[in-house]
Design an enzyme around this catalytic site. Sequence first.
Site, PDB file in Angstrom:
ATOM      1  CG  ASP A  17      -1.501   0.999   1.613  1.00  0.00           C
ATOM      2  OD1 ASP A  17      -2.407   1.431   0.145  1.00  0.00           O
ATOM      3  OD2 ASP A  17      -2.246   1.198   2.460  1.00  0.00           O
ATOM      4  CG  LEU A  18       1.841   5.391  -1.597  1.00  0.00           C
ATOM      5  CD1 LEU A  18       3.129   5.367  -2.024  1.00  0.00           C
ATOM      6  CD2 LEU A  18       0.595   6.616  -2.911  1.00  0.00           C
ATOM      7  CG  ASP A  19      -1.306   7.489   0.704  1.00  0.00           C
ATOM      8  OD1 ASP A  19      -0.418   7.804   0.049  1.00  0.00           O
ATOM      9  OD2 ASP A  19      -2.924   7.471  -0.326  1.00  0.00           O
ATOM     10  CB  THR A  25       0.377  11.246   1.927  1.00  0.00           C
ATOM     11  OG1 THR A  25       0.152   9.711   1.767  1.00  0.00           O
ATOM     12  CG2 THR A  25       1.342  11.181   1.384  1.00  0.00           C
ATOM     13  CE  LYS A  53      -4.185   6.320   8.729  1.00  0.00           C
ATOM     14  NZ  LYS A  53      -3.139   5.435   9.691  1.00  0.00           N
ATOM     15  CB  SER A 122      -2.372   2.429  -3.538  1.00  0.00           C
ATOM     16  OG  SER A 122      -2.609   3.705  -3.301  1.00  0.00           O
ATOM     17  CB  ALA A 123      -7.748   2.841  -2.281  1.00  0.00           C
ATOM     18  CE  LYS A 153      -5.525  -1.226  -0.864  1.00  0.00           C
ATOM     19  NZ  LYS A 153      -4.626  -0.411  -0.251  1.00  0.00           N
ATOM     20  CD  GLU A 177      -3.195  -1.805   2.667  1.00  0.00           C
ATOM     21  OE1 GLU A 177      -3.407  -1.129   3.497  1.00  0.00           O
ATOM     22  OE2 GLU A 177      -3.872  -1.916   1.413  1.00  0.00           O
ATOM     23  CG  ASP A 178      -2.013   2.783   6.627  1.00  0.00           C
ATOM     24  OD1 ASP A 178      -2.191   1.870   5.525  1.00  0.00           O
ATOM     25  OD2 ASP A 178      -1.676   3.551   6.963  1.00  0.00           O
TER      26      ASP A 178
END
Length: 225
Positions: A17-19, A25, A53, A122-123, A153, A177-178
């Site tokens: 995942d990105l964020d 971010t 998120k 990522s979303a 997600k 994932e966070d």
Amino acid sequence: MSLAIMHKMEIKGLIFDLDGVIANTADLHYRAWCKIGDQWGFNLSKAQNEELKGISRKDSILKIANWAGKSFTNEELDAFAFEKNKNYLSYCQTLGIKDILPGVYDFINASMNKDLKLAVGSASKNAKIILQKLGILDLFSIIVDGNMVQNSKPNPEVFIKCAEILELEPKSCIVFEDSQAGIQAAINAGMFSVGVGQEDLERCNHKIKNFEGLSPEQLINQLSN
């Protein structure tokens, strides 16, 4: 997924995942959403922001409107979402390699040296822009973002698409994932899940505070034990 099955599994792909996993971010998203909420006389809390998120911009704006007790047409919601993204991208102008979270860069490079296939799932519809600003876009084999999927997600679409493009079986992939929605998406995809930075994440196969000092070999061994 049982530990016995996990032990026999050969990991071939890592999906990030990105964020909140590669770069923090979340605060920039929060500032941008708060700016929209302010127009409605609504104060978005940090706890509510946590619930955003991993989900799409469209689903996020719907949640915030509901919390604010506001009713808008689809066209109005689209306009607010567009404005939010414009604000968010303006906040992202200062992003650089300094904003990559601890240990991520070294972990990615170590994984590449082990011939593991790397992807971002990522979303965010801005994933490629953000990765470019961070200076690490070219380190990933593929980027699957919100422009390429229909479902947010915890629907597993984004991760399944990553595996398909990488030509890997879902069971040979680890997802980082966070968010709880992201962990559930990994579970729904039939992949291993690693929760990053959040102690309260449930049902993940493993948790890490961050990537600092972590090697891909260590992680795979921890998943197998």
